[in-house]
Write a protein that holds these residues in place. Sequence first.
Motif, mmCIF file in Angstrom:
data_model
loop_
_atom_site.group_PDB
_atom_site.id
_atom_site.type_symbol
_atom_site.label_atom_id
_atom_site.label_comp_id
_atom_site.label_asym_id
_atom_site.label_seq_id
_atom_site.Cartn_x
_atom_site.Cartn_y
_atom_site.Cartn_z
ATOM 1 N N THR A 174 -28.508 28.623 54.226
ATOM 2 C CA THR A 174 -27.121 28.608 53.242
ATOM 3 C C THR A 174 -25.870 28.724 54.141
ATOM 4 O O THR A 174 -25.082 28.118 54.116
ATOM 5 N N GLU A 175 -26.191 29.761 54.784
ATOM 6 C CA GLU A 175 -24.628 30.343 55.345
ATOM 7 C C GLU A 175 -24.503 29.431 56.750
ATOM 8 O O GLU A 175 -23.372 28.932 57.003
ATOM 9 N N ALA A 176 -25.617 28.866 57.262
ATOM 10 C CA ALA A 176 -25.231 28.061 58.658
ATOM 11 C C ALA A 176 -25.012 26.752 58.182
ATOM 12 O O ALA A 176 -24.228 26.112 58.975
ATOM 13 N N THR A 177 -25.424 26.052 57.025
ATOM 14 C CA THR A 177 -24.993 24.811 56.694
ATOM 15 C C THR A 177 -23.541 24.829 56.407
ATOM 16 O O THR A 177 -22.913 24.050 56.770
ATOM 17 N N MET A 178 -22.933 26.188 55.833
ATOM 18 C CA MET A 178 -21.451 26.093 55.378
ATOM 19 C C MET A 178 -20.787 26.355 56.606
ATOM 20 O O MET A 178 -19.787 25.651 56.994
ATOM 21 N N ALA A 179 -21.335 26.877 57.786
ATOM 22 C CA ALA A 179 -20.612 27.110 59.101
ATOM 23 C C ALA A 179 -20.660 25.900 59.643
ATOM 24 O O ALA A 179 -19.654 25.644 60.360
ATOM 25 N N GLN B 134 -22.021 18.268 66.290
ATOM 26 C CA GLN B 134 -23.137 17.434 66.892
ATOM 27 C C GLN B 134 -24.046 18.317 67.775
ATOM 28 O O GLN B 134 -25.229 18.046 67.725
ATOM 29 N N GLU B 135 -23.519 18.747 68.611
ATOM 30 C CA GLU B 135 -24.357 19.658 69.791
ATOM 31 C C GLU B 135 -25.222 20.506 68.879
ATOM 32 O O GLU B 135 -26.391 20.689 69.350
ATOM 33 N N LEU B 136 -24.570 21.425 67.926
ATOM 34 C CA LEU B 136 -25.475 22.287 67.117
ATOM 35 C C LEU B 136 -26.140 21.644 66.510
ATOM 36 O O LEU B 136 -27.538 22.077 66.271
ATOM 37 N N ALA B 137 -26.038 20.358 65.866
ATOM 38 C CA ALA B 137 -27.065 19.888 64.938
ATOM 39 C C ALA B 137 -28.254 19.299 65.742
ATOM 40 O O ALA B 137 -29.528 19.462 65.398
ATOM 41 N N LYS C 181 -26.443 32.625 65.479
ATOM 42 C CA LYS C 181 -25.319 32.211 66.279
ATOM 43 C C LYS C 181 -24.325 31.338 65.840
ATOM 44 O O LYS C 181 -23.047 31.378 65.988
ATOM 45 N N VAL C 182 -24.785 30.123 64.918
ATOM 46 C CA VAL C 182 -23.963 29.121 64.295
ATOM 47 C C VAL C 182 -22.998 29.918 63.322
ATOM 48 O O VAL C 182 -21.773 29.553 63.353
ATOM 49 N N ILE C 183 -23.536 30.973 62.608
ATOM 50 C CA ILE C 183 -22.978 31.464 61.629
ATOM 51 C C ILE C 183 -21.668 32.134 62.197
ATOM 52 O O ILE C 183 -20.607 32.357 61.906
ATOM 53 N N ALA C 184 -21.975 32.975 63.379
ATOM 54 C CA ALA C 184 -20.959 33.616 63.995
ATOM 55 C C ALA C 184 -19.995 32.763 64.694
ATOM 56 O O ALA C 184 -18.632 33.004 64.773
ATOM 57 N N GLU C 185 -20.394 31.813 65.174
ATOM 58 C CA GLU C 185 -19.598 30.656 66.009
ATOM 59 C C GLU C 185 -18.416 30.283 64.924
ATOM 60 O O GLU C 185 -17.344 30.064 65.389
ATOM 61 N N ALA C 186 -18.949 29.952 63.602
ATOM 62 C CA ALA C 186 -17.821 29.400 62.725
ATOM 63 C C ALA C 186 -17.048 30.705 62.267
ATOM 64 O O ALA C 186 -15.703 30.211 61.954
ATOM 65 N N GLN D 218 -20.193 22.928 58.553
ATOM 66 C CA GLN D 218 -19.053 22.335 57.823
ATOM 67 C C GLN D 218 -17.695 22.827 58.627
ATOM 68 O O GLN D 218 -16.684 21.682 58.805
ATOM 69 N N THR D 219 -17.645 24.017 58.627
ATOM 70 C CA THR D 219 -16.484 24.703 59.100
ATOM 71 C C THR D 219 -16.072 24.297 60.934
ATOM 72 O O THR D 219 -15.105 23.955 61.060
ATOM 73 N N ILE D 220 -17.336 24.317 61.451
ATOM 74 C CA ILE D 220 -17.272 24.019 62.862
ATOM 75 C C ILE D 220 -17.059 22.343 63.096
ATOM 76 O O ILE D 220 -16.211 21.729 63.775
ATOM 77 N N ALA D 221 -17.436 21.668 62.017
ATOM 78 C CA ALA D 221 -17.159 20.158 62.107
ATOM 79 C C ALA D 221 -15.676 19.729 61.783
ATOM 80 O O ALA D 221 -15.125 19.081 62.484
#
Length: 87
Positions: A34-39, A52-55, A80-85, A41-44
């Motif tokens: 859930t958090e990574a999905t929201m993250a 795209q790379e993360l996907a 990692k994705v959550i932290a990056e966002a 969106q932030t990264i996008a």
Amino acid sequence: MKLSTLTFIAAMTFSSAALADDACTAESLQSKVTEATMAMQTIAAKDPARMQELALEMQAKTTEMQSGGDLTAVCAFYDKVIAEAAN
């Protein structure tokens, strides 16, 4: 990448093989998804190319996990994705 694709990828992480690992519980994985999905969106919004790379990485991790890979590594990827966002 559409959010529906990200949601699909996230949903795939809940396969029965994935939930067998004790290091990353179903409950913690669900929260991370859930958090990574929201993250994502932030990264996008900031960097669509990076999203795209993360996907693509997310798809690879999902495939790895479904093939009996390390679920802990998948949880670490979501972290990692959550932290990056957040940066």
